[in-house]
Design an enzyme around this catalytic site. Structure first.
Site, PDB file in Angstrom:
ATOM      1  N   ASN A 146       0.589  -1.474   0.098  1.00  0.00           N
ATOM      2  CA  ASN A 146       0.124  -0.257   0.660  1.00  0.00           C
ATOM      3  C   ASN A 146       1.039   1.298  -0.009  1.00  0.00           C
ATOM      4  OD1 ASN A 146      -2.864   1.535   0.232  1.00  0.00           O
ATOM      5  ND2 ASN A 146      -1.648   2.174   2.453  1.00  0.00           N
ATOM      6  N   HIS A 203       0.855   5.162   1.415  1.00  0.00           N
ATOM      7  CA  HIS A 203       0.100   5.986   2.195  1.00  0.00           C
ATOM      8  C   HIS A 203       1.233   7.561   1.928  1.00  0.00           C
ATOM      9  CE1 HIS A 203      -1.456   6.705   5.887  1.00  0.00           C
ATOM     10  NE2 HIS A 203      -0.735   7.306   6.419  1.00  0.00           N
ATOM     11  N   SER A 223       5.026   7.121   2.350  1.00  0.00           N
ATOM     12  CA  SER A 223       5.664   5.190   2.779  1.00  0.00           C
ATOM     13  C   SER A 223       5.001   4.448   1.572  1.00  0.00           C
ATOM     14  CB  SER A 223       5.611   4.918   3.822  1.00  0.00           C
ATOM     15  OG  SER A 223       5.658   5.558   4.124  1.00  0.00           O
ATOM     16  N   ASP A 281      -2.795   0.876   8.049  1.00  0.00           N
ATOM     17  CA  ASP A 281      -0.776   1.573   7.945  1.00  0.00           C
ATOM     18  C   ASP A 281       0.326   1.276   8.787  1.00  0.00           C
ATOM     19  OD1 ASP A 281      -3.210   2.942   5.475  1.00  0.00           O
ATOM     20  OD2 ASP A 281      -3.383   4.227   7.190  1.00  0.00           O
TER      21      ASP A 281
HETATM   22  C1  GRF Z   1      -2.576   9.307  -2.589  1.00  0.00           C
HETATM   23  O1  GRF Z   1      -1.896  10.359  -2.117  1.00  0.00           O
HETATM   24  C2  GRF Z   1      -1.592   7.776  -2.104  1.00  0.00           C
HETATM   25  O2  GRF Z   1      -1.158   7.765  -1.447  1.00  0.00           O
HETATM   26  C3  GRF Z   1      -3.006   7.894  -0.559  1.00  0.00           C
HETATM   27  O3  GRF Z   1      -4.263   8.068  -1.871  1.00  0.00           O
HETATM   28  C4  GRF Z   1      -4.027   8.840  -3.006  1.00  0.00           C
HETATM   29  C5  GRF Z   1      -4.117   8.452  -4.111  1.00  0.00           C
HETATM   30  O4  GRF Z   1      -3.929   9.082  -5.792  1.00  0.00           O
HETATM   31  N1  GRF Z   1      -3.645   7.019   0.176  1.00  0.00           N
HETATM   32  P1  GRF Z   1      -3.879   7.826  -6.885  1.00  0.00           P
HETATM   33  O5  GRF Z   1      -6.376   7.874  -6.572  1.00  0.00           O
HETATM   34  O6  GRF Z   1      -2.857   7.843  -6.520  1.00  0.00           O
HETATM   35  O7  GRF Z   1      -3.841   9.538  -7.482  1.00  0.00           O
END
Ligand code: GRF
Length: 219
Positions: free
Chosen positions: A109, A111, A138, A147
Site C-alpha cells: 500500500n 500511504h 511510505s 497503515d
Molecule cells: C495518494 O495520495 C495515496 O498516497 C493515497 O491516496 C492518494 C491516491 O492518489 N493513499 P491516486 O488515486 O493514485 O491519484
C-alpha cells in the site's frame, strides 16, 4: 523469465496507477498488469486502466452484507487472475483480516506520510498542525493493522512555511509516483520480501526503510 503479474486496487483518481502504467510503457517496469479493481465504478483509475488495455472490475460494497463478504467477492475475483503482487494505490477501504492474511507478503500500500507517523486520513493537515519539519510518503506491506505493516521505502521532503495541506499534497505527488514505481520494480526483481515484522532486501533484513534518492532510485 516470467514477469510479475500485478493487480491494482484503486478508489479514485488513479495517478499512482497512471505512473505505473507509464513506467511500464517506457520500459522501466517489467511487469504485467492483470487487473485493476475498484470499489467505485466511477473511479478515474478504471478509465486509465481501460485506456491501457488492462482488465477492470468494479464491485459496489453496498451490494454485500458486510466487509468480509465484500472482500471475499473482491479477492475471489483477484485470485482468478493469479497476481504475484497486489498494489493498493489510493484504495480507500479497510481490508478484512482474512483477505489480508491470504495475501500477506504479496500486497503493498502507498500511504501519504512518513509512517509510523500519521496513519489514517488527513495526513498532510495533521503534519502541518504538528509543525512537523518533514513529511513524505511510505510504501508498506499490508498487514491486518491499518497503515501499520512493515515499511519498505519512503520519500521525504522538507515542510515549507507556506505549505497548506493542498500544497504539500501537490508537492508530494511526483515523489509518490517515483516511490511507487521504484518499489514495484524492486519487488518485480524478486529482491523484496516480508520478513516477520520487517522487510528483507536480497535476503537481508533492512535496518530501516529504503529512501528514495534524487535519481529516483532506492537506497
Ligand atoms: C495518494 O495520495 C495515496 O498516497 C493515497 O491516496 C492518494 C491516491 O492518489 N493513499 P491516486 O488515486 O493514485 O491519484
Amino acid at each position: 523469465m516470467t514477469r510479475l503479474r500485478v493487480a491494482v486496487l484503486a478508489s479514485g483518481r488513479g495517478s499512482n496507477l497512471g505512473a505505473l502504467i507509464e513506467a511500464r510503457a517506457r520500459g522501466a517496469l517489467a511487469v504485467d498488469f492483470v487487473l485493476v479493481a475498484s470499489d467505485r465504478a466511477s473511479a478515474t483509475a478504471l478509465d486509465r486502466a481501460r485506456d491501457a488495455g488492462i482488465p477492470t472490475i468494479a464491485l459496489d460494497p453496498k451490494a454485500y452484507a458486510d466487509r468480509p463478504a465484500y472482500d471475499r467477492a473482491l479477492f475471489d475475483e483477484i485470485a482468478k487472475v493469479q497476481p504475484g503482487l497486489i498494489v493498493c494505490a489510493g484504495y480507500m477501504r479497510l481490508i478484512s483480516a482474512d483477505a489480508v492474511g491470504a495475501w500477506l507478503g504479496r500486497m503493498i500500500n502507498i500511504h501519504p506520510s512518513l509512517l509510523p507517523a500519521y496513519p489514517g486520513l488527513h495526513t498532510h493537515a495533521r503534519a502541518l498542525a504538528d509543525g512537523a519539519p518533514e513529511h513524505g510518503v511510505s510504501v508498506h506491506f499490508v498487514t491486518a493493522d491499518l497503515d501499520a505493516g512493515p515499511v519498505i521505502a519512503q520519500a521525504r521532503l522538507a515542510v515549507e512555511s507556506v505549505d497548506t495541506p493542498e500544497r504539500l499534497a501537490q508537492r508530494l505527488l511526483p515523489l509518490e509516483h517515483r516511490l511507487m514505481v521504484a518499489t514495484v520494480a524492486l519487488f518485480a526483481a524478486g529482491r523484496l520480501a516480508l520478513a516477520g515484522r520487517g522487510v528483507s532486501l536480497d535476503g537481508a533484513l533492512l535496518p530501516r526503510p529504503l529512501d528514495l534518492n534524487s535519481k529516483g532510485t532506492l537506497e
